[in-house]
Write a protein that holds these residues in place. Sequence first.
Motif, PDB file in Angstrom:
ATOM      1  N   THR A  90       0.592  -1.211   0.098  1.00 55.13           N
ATOM      2  CA  THR A  90      -0.580  -0.241   0.525  1.00 55.13           C
ATOM      3  C   THR A  90       0.840   1.434   0.118  1.00 55.13           C
ATOM      4  OG1 THR A  90      -1.950  -1.090   1.286  1.00 55.13           O
ATOM      5  CG2 THR A  90      -1.956   1.227   1.263  1.00 55.13           C
ATOM      6  N   SER A  91       0.544   2.529  -1.006  1.00 55.12           N
ATOM      7  CA  SER A  91       1.182   3.194  -0.991  1.00 55.12           C
ATOM      8  C   SER A  91       0.104   4.622  -1.561  1.00 55.12           C
ATOM      9  CB  SER A  91       2.235   3.487  -1.673  1.00 55.12           C
ATOM     10  OG  SER A  91       1.973   3.780  -3.037  1.00 55.12           O
ATOM     11  N   ASP A  92       0.635   5.480  -2.718  1.00 57.13           N
ATOM     12  CA  ASP A  92      -0.358   6.234  -3.180  1.00 57.13           C
ATOM     13  C   ASP A  92      -1.320   5.152  -4.075  1.00 57.13           C
ATOM     14  OD1 ASP A  92       1.212   8.104  -1.792  1.00 57.13           O
ATOM     15  OD2 ASP A  92       1.489   9.563  -3.391  1.00 57.13           O
ATOM     16  N   VAL A  93      -0.638   4.364  -4.034  1.00 56.44           N
ATOM     17  CA  VAL A  93      -1.397   3.017  -5.424  1.00 56.44           C
ATOM     18  C   VAL A  93      -1.403   2.193  -4.475  1.00 56.44           C
ATOM     19  CG1 VAL A  93      -1.614   4.067  -7.224  1.00 56.44           C
ATOM     20  CG2 VAL A  93       0.252   2.883  -6.507  1.00 56.44           C
ATOM     21  N   ASP A  94      -2.125   0.471  -4.720  1.00 61.03           N
ATOM     22  CA  ASP A  94      -1.680  -0.637  -4.333  1.00 61.03           C
ATOM     23  C   ASP A  94      -1.107  -1.272  -5.486  1.00 61.03           C
ATOM     24  OD1 ASP A  94      -2.582   0.358  -2.028  1.00 61.03           O
ATOM     25  OD2 ASP A  94      -4.167  -1.051  -1.945  1.00 61.03           O
ATOM     26  N   GLU A  95      -0.017  -1.951  -5.418  1.00 63.65           N
ATOM     27  CA  GLU A  95       0.462  -2.789  -6.324  1.00 63.65           C
ATOM     28  C   GLU A  95       1.042  -4.442  -5.693  1.00 63.65           C
ATOM     29  OE1 GLU A  95       1.188  -2.288  -9.454  1.00 63.65           O
ATOM     30  OE2 GLU A  95       0.753  -0.306  -9.520  1.00 63.65           O
ATOM     31  N   ALA A  96       0.818  -5.093  -6.692  1.00 58.19           N
ATOM     32  CA  ALA A  96       0.965  -6.629  -5.943  1.00 58.19           C
ATOM     33  C   ALA A  96       2.383  -7.033  -5.612  1.00 58.19           C
ATOM     34  CB  ALA A  96       0.746  -7.802  -6.829  1.00 58.19           C
ATOM     35  N   PHE A  97       3.340  -7.595  -4.963  1.00 59.41           N
ATOM     36  CA  PHE A  97       4.696  -8.367  -5.186  1.00 59.41           C
ATOM     37  C   PHE A  97       4.180  -9.214  -5.791  1.00 59.41           C
ATOM     38  CE2 PHE A  97       4.294  -6.556  -0.225  1.00 59.41           C
ATOM     39  CZ  PHE A  97       5.464  -6.005  -0.082  1.00 59.41           C
ATOM     40  N   GLU A  98       5.571  -8.846  -6.400  1.00 58.69           N
ATOM     41  CA  GLU A  98       5.744 -10.547  -8.177  1.00 58.69           C
ATOM     42  C   GLU A  98       7.422 -11.009  -7.768  1.00 58.69           C
ATOM     43  OE1 GLU A  98       5.662  -8.328 -11.394  1.00 58.69           O
ATOM     44  OE2 GLU A  98       7.478  -6.723 -10.935  1.00 58.69           O
ATOM     45  N   PRO A  99       7.255 -12.433  -7.599  1.00 60.57           N
ATOM     46  CA  PRO A  99       9.016 -12.637  -7.378  1.00 60.57           C
ATOM     47  C   PRO A  99      10.433 -12.187  -7.946  1.00 60.57           C
ATOM     48  CG  PRO A  99       7.319 -14.501  -7.766  1.00 60.57           C
ATOM     49  CD  PRO A  99       6.360 -13.547  -8.284  1.00 60.57           C
ATOM     50  N   VAL A 100      10.868 -11.915  -8.264  1.00 61.96           N
ATOM     51  CA  VAL A 100      12.282 -11.358  -8.812  1.00 61.96           C
ATOM     52  C   VAL A 100      12.753 -12.333  -8.809  1.00 61.96           C
ATOM     53  CG1 VAL A 100      12.693  -9.819  -7.378  1.00 61.96           C
ATOM     54  CG2 VAL A 100      13.104  -9.378 -10.012  1.00 61.96           C
ATOM     55  N   SER A 101      14.258 -12.649  -9.772  1.00 60.58           N
ATOM     56  CA  SER A 101      15.552 -12.887  -9.703  1.00 60.58           C
ATOM     57  C   SER A 101      16.649 -12.300 -10.045  1.00 60.58           C
ATOM     58  CB  SER A 101      15.632 -14.462  -9.725  1.00 60.58           C
ATOM     59  OG  SER A 101      15.656 -14.517 -10.920  1.00 60.58           O
ATOM     60  N   LEU A 102      18.112 -11.378  -9.842  1.00 60.20           N
ATOM     61  CA  LEU A 102      19.267 -11.161 -10.334  1.00 60.20           C
ATOM     62  C   LEU A 102      20.420 -11.612 -10.770  1.00 60.20           C
ATOM     63  CD1 LEU A 102      17.446  -9.026  -8.889  1.00 60.20           C
ATOM     64  CD2 LEU A 102      18.156  -7.352  -9.977  1.00 60.20           C
ATOM     65  N   SER A 103      21.089 -12.115 -11.320  1.00 59.75           N
ATOM     66  CA  SER A 103      21.880 -12.445 -11.675  1.00 59.75           C
ATOM     67  C   SER A 103      23.094 -12.541 -10.953  1.00 59.75           C
ATOM     68  CB  SER A 103      22.833 -12.588 -12.923  1.00 59.75           C
ATOM     69  OG  SER A 103      22.339 -13.691 -14.199  1.00 59.75           O
ATOM     70  N   TRP A 104      23.910 -12.776 -10.181  1.00 58.14           N
ATOM     71  CA  TRP A 104      24.719 -12.280  -9.063  1.00 58.14           C
ATOM     72  C   TRP A 104      25.871 -13.709  -8.410  1.00 58.14           C
ATOM     73  CZ3 TRP A 104      26.714  -7.628  -8.005  1.00 58.14           C
ATOM     74  CH2 TRP A 104      27.799  -7.320  -6.731  1.00 58.14           C
ATOM     75  N   THR A 105      26.738 -14.005  -8.577  1.00 60.42           N
ATOM     76  CA  THR A 105      28.139 -14.864  -8.813  1.00 60.42           C
ATOM     77  C   THR A 105      28.558 -14.326  -7.504  1.00 60.42           C
ATOM     78  OG1 THR A 105      29.617 -14.059  -9.865  1.00 60.42           O
ATOM     79  CG2 THR A 105      27.848 -15.464 -11.019  1.00 60.42           C
ATOM     80  N   LYS A 106      28.862 -13.122  -6.614  1.00 60.31           N
ATOM     81  CA  LYS A 106      29.593 -12.540  -5.276  1.00 60.31           C
ATOM     82  C   LYS A 106      29.032 -13.421  -4.182  1.00 60.31           C
ATOM     83  CE  LYS A 106      31.831  -8.283  -7.013  1.00 60.31           C
ATOM     84  NZ  LYS A 106      31.846  -7.197  -6.080  1.00 60.31           N
TER      85      LYS A 106
END
Length: 203
Positions: free
Chosen positions: A104-120
């Motif tokens: 919830t903020s000024d608009v309501d948005e849904a969470f979504e799963p995310v991934s980013l490549s990162w080898t550290k």
Amino acid sequence: MWLSTLRHRTSLRGILKSASTTAPQLHRTTRLIVPNARISTTPRANMSSSDDAYAAFLKKSQKDYSGGTTGIDDASPAHVTNTPQIERNPHPAINALGSERFYTSDVDEAFEPVSLSWTKESLPTGDEFAELVGGGSDVEVLEPSEWDRRGQYKDVVDAVSAASEAAVKVYRAERGTRVVYYVVGLDTKAGKVVGMRVKAVES
């Protein structure tokens, strides 16, 4: 009188005859007219070949230079990417949240799963994360308790923690009034930063 006239005519004919035999002959130009002649408008084979070669060159140039849409040079470190991917096979704990978990903020948005490549072996700094998501954003790194002071999103943090091998962090990427929150942890086996993201508008 008539004898004189006859002599004059005879003399004149002799002069004309002499002139006709000694005068240079003028050559006539012969013009060859070909009936129904047409001018061909079909391009010569070598012109067509040249056009084809030029078109092939343009196509190759566009392929060579239009492919680099990520904004990252080929010589950049292997762990850097700027395209967050929607995770199609998220961890079961993240998947269990479903698609109806909203922020919830000024608009309501849904969470979504995310991934980013990162080898550290540790989560990125704010600057590194800004590079990961494409640059152009001001990124602030928060503890989950700083981001969720009322505990409204504890289930989101717990789900990401279950999928992570490191402590969960929240990255706040801001562009003007638009903000994206990344609630993420580290999956070293997969070489990824994994978690949830949500958009917000904060005026």
